[in-house]
Design a protein around this motif. Structure first.
Motif, short mmCIF file in Angstrom:
data_model
loop_
_atom_site.label_atom_id
_atom_site.label_comp_id
_atom_site.label_asym_id
_atom_site.label_seq_id
_atom_site.Cartn_x
_atom_site.Cartn_y
_atom_site.Cartn_z
N GLY A 272 0.82 -1.20 0.00
CA GLY A 272 0.00 0.00 0.00
C GLY A 272 0.85 1.25 0.00
N ARG A 273 0.18 2.37 -0.21
CA ARG A 273 0.85 3.68 -0.17
C ARG A 273 -0.03 4.64 0.63
NH1 ARG A 273 0.27 5.66 -6.51
NH2 ARG A 273 -1.87 4.97 -6.85
N ASP A 274 -0.03 4.42 1.92
CA ASP A 274 -0.88 5.17 2.84
C ASP A 274 -0.05 6.24 3.53
OD1 ASP A 274 -2.92 6.08 4.36
OD2 ASP A 274 -3.04 4.34 5.67
N ALA A 275 -0.61 7.42 3.70
CA ALA A 275 0.10 8.50 4.38
C ALA A 275 0.28 8.20 5.87
CB ALA A 275 -0.66 9.81 4.19
N GLU A 276 -0.66 7.50 6.47
CA GLU A 276 -0.56 7.21 7.89
C GLU A 276 0.59 6.25 8.19
OE1 GLU A 276 -1.14 7.53 11.82
OE2 GLU A 276 -2.08 8.73 10.23
N GLN A 277 0.85 5.30 7.30
CA GLN A 277 1.98 4.40 7.50
C GLN A 277 3.30 5.15 7.47
OE1 GLN A 277 1.46 1.48 4.38
NE2 GLN A 277 0.40 0.07 5.75
N LEU A 278 3.44 6.06 6.54
CA LEU A 278 4.66 6.86 6.46
C LEU A 278 4.81 7.77 7.67
CD1 LEU A 278 7.16 7.73 4.91
CD2 LEU A 278 5.74 9.32 3.62
N ALA A 279 3.71 8.36 8.11
CA ALA A 279 3.78 9.22 9.30
C ALA A 279 4.14 8.42 10.55
CB ALA A 279 2.44 9.92 9.50
N ALA A 280 3.59 7.20 10.67
CA ALA A 280 3.93 6.37 11.82
C ALA A 280 5.40 5.96 11.79
CB ALA A 280 3.03 5.13 11.85
N TRP A 281 5.94 5.68 10.62
CA TRP A 281 7.36 5.31 10.52
C TRP A 281 8.24 6.48 10.91
CZ3 TRP A 281 11.99 6.44 8.36
CH2 TRP A 281 12.94 5.42 8.30
N LEU A 282 7.88 7.68 10.51
CA LEU A 282 8.67 8.86 10.88
C LEU A 282 8.60 9.15 12.37
CD1 LEU A 282 7.85 11.25 7.90
CD2 LEU A 282 10.01 10.08 8.36
N ARG A 283 7.48 8.82 13.00
CA ARG A 283 7.38 9.01 14.45
C ARG A 283 8.27 8.02 15.19
NH1 ARG A 283 1.67 8.50 13.38
NH2 ARG A 283 0.79 10.51 12.73
N ILE A 284 8.34 6.79 14.68
CA ILE A 284 9.16 5.77 15.35
C ILE A 284 10.64 6.01 15.10
CG2 ILE A 284 9.60 3.29 15.50
CD1 ILE A 284 6.76 2.80 14.63
N HIS A 285 11.00 6.57 13.95
CA HIS A 285 12.41 6.78 13.60
C HIS A 285 12.66 8.29 13.45
CE1 HIS A 285 11.34 2.72 12.20
NE2 HIS A 285 12.58 2.39 12.53
N PRO A 286 12.84 8.98 14.54
CA PRO A 286 13.14 10.42 14.42
C PRO A 286 14.58 10.63 13.95
CG PRO A 286 13.24 9.74 16.71
CD PRO A 286 12.78 8.53 15.95
N ILE B 263 4.60 12.84 5.30
CA ILE B 263 5.80 13.51 5.81
C ILE B 263 5.42 14.67 6.71
CG2 ILE B 263 7.82 14.83 5.12
CD1 ILE B 263 7.91 13.13 2.57
N THR B 264 4.40 15.42 6.32
CA THR B 264 3.97 16.55 7.13
C THR B 264 3.42 16.09 8.48
OG1 THR B 264 3.42 17.74 5.10
CG2 THR B 264 2.50 18.58 7.16
N ALA B 265 2.58 15.06 8.46
CA ALA B 265 1.99 14.57 9.71
C ALA B 265 3.05 13.96 10.63
CB ALA B 265 0.89 13.56 9.41
N GLY B 266 3.95 13.18 10.08
CA GLY B 266 4.98 12.56 10.92
C GLY B 266 5.94 13.55 11.50
N ALA B 267 6.31 14.57 10.76
CA ALA B 267 7.26 15.56 11.27
C ALA B 267 6.62 16.44 12.32
CB ALA B 267 7.77 16.42 10.11
#
Length: 275
Positions: free
Chosen positions: A150-164, A181-185
């Motif tokens: 998949g290509r979900d924005a929530e998955q990318l945001a969750a990955w950025l939260r786990i890997h700062p 990217i915006t939501a995770g950052a």
């Protein structure tokens, strides 16, 4: 020998058995190592293991019928050439393994720990029809980091939260990745802002530093150095001024060589001799 679970030393022998290990070839011939291994009792009252087999350091590994050197050779053949090519290479060095066995040992290898990259590359790919996946790549080392369906924005945001720690995120013009990217950052760093640099398919989203760091001249120089510069006209679109251009005529019109060639009139045919 020490128990592998509790680490308590034990010398009480339970039994012994013969163990056969395969090693790298010697003189073009396969080498087999026969070992007599003891099985020992664990006398720890709080240990769930009752017996354990002794291991020879540097030679034997639990549940392994190959030496560490030969096992490393099999794994590297699988990493470099995958199943079929790795099996062919191993047959040359007298190691008889099928392509499925090479792939089995390749899948058993432990993945290296995920290190948060400074520059993260995000892109999607199509499996078939409307089924897509997302790939994360370390742009510095050019090695893949993670892969999911998949290509979900929530998955990318969750990955950025786990890997700062991601400073730059390279993406295409997808709005989904921009939202992720915006939501995770913003969730991870309240003072972080996201802005785009460039246009079209070359745009990228940068997770900037807090205002206190961005106000520093060194930080501003780093942002200016890392920001991509897009030229509207590439080198191939620029005119080569070293070559002579078309020559103007007396009437002020510019005529090219092709135009002049079209204006040429054929020479008249020679007249036949009169009687």
């Amino acid at each position: 020998m020490a128990c592998p679970d509790c680490g308590r030393e034990s010398a009480r022998v339970h039994s012994s058995y013969r163990r056969t290990l395969a090693d790298v070839v010697v003189g073009g011939r396969p080498l087999l190592i026969g070992l007599s291994v003891r099985r020992l009792f664990c006398d720890g009252a709080d240990c769930a293991r009752r017996t354990f087999a002794e291991q020879v350091e540097g030679l034997t590994v639990r549940y392994q019928r190959r030496s560490p050197l030969l096992q490393h050779l099999v794994e590297m053949a699988g990493v470099l050439l995958a199943g079929r090519g790795g099996a062919r290479l191993l047959h040359i060095v007298k190691v008889q393994l099928s392509r499925t066995s090479v792939l089995f040992h390749l899948m058993r290898m432990r993945l290296p720990p995920v290190v948060t990259p400074r520059v993260l590359g995000v892109d999607d790919f199509a499996l078939y029809a409307d089924v897509y996946g997302t790939l994360l790549v370390n742009a510095d080392t050019r090695l893949p980091i993670d892969l999911w369906a998949g290509r979900d924005a929530e998955q990318l945001a969750a990955w950025l939260r786990i890997h700062p720690g991601v400073e730059v995120a390279c993406r295409d013009g997808s709005l989904t990745f921009r939202q992720g990217i915006t939501a995770g950052a913003q969730t991870r760093c309240r003072s972080a802002t996201v802005f785009t640099s460039g246009k079209g398919s070359r745009n990228g989203s940068r997770i900037s530093r807090p205002p206190t760091a961005a106000a520093c001249p060194a930080a501003r120089q780093a942002v200016a150095r890392d920001s991509p510069r897009i030229h509207r006209h590439g080198p191939k679109h620029q005119r080569d001024r070293s070559r002579p251009g078309p020559e103007p005529t007396d009437r002020g019109q510019v005529r090219t060589r092709g135009h002049l060639a079209g204006m040429r009139t054929p020479h008249p045919a020679p007249a036949a001799d009169e009687p």
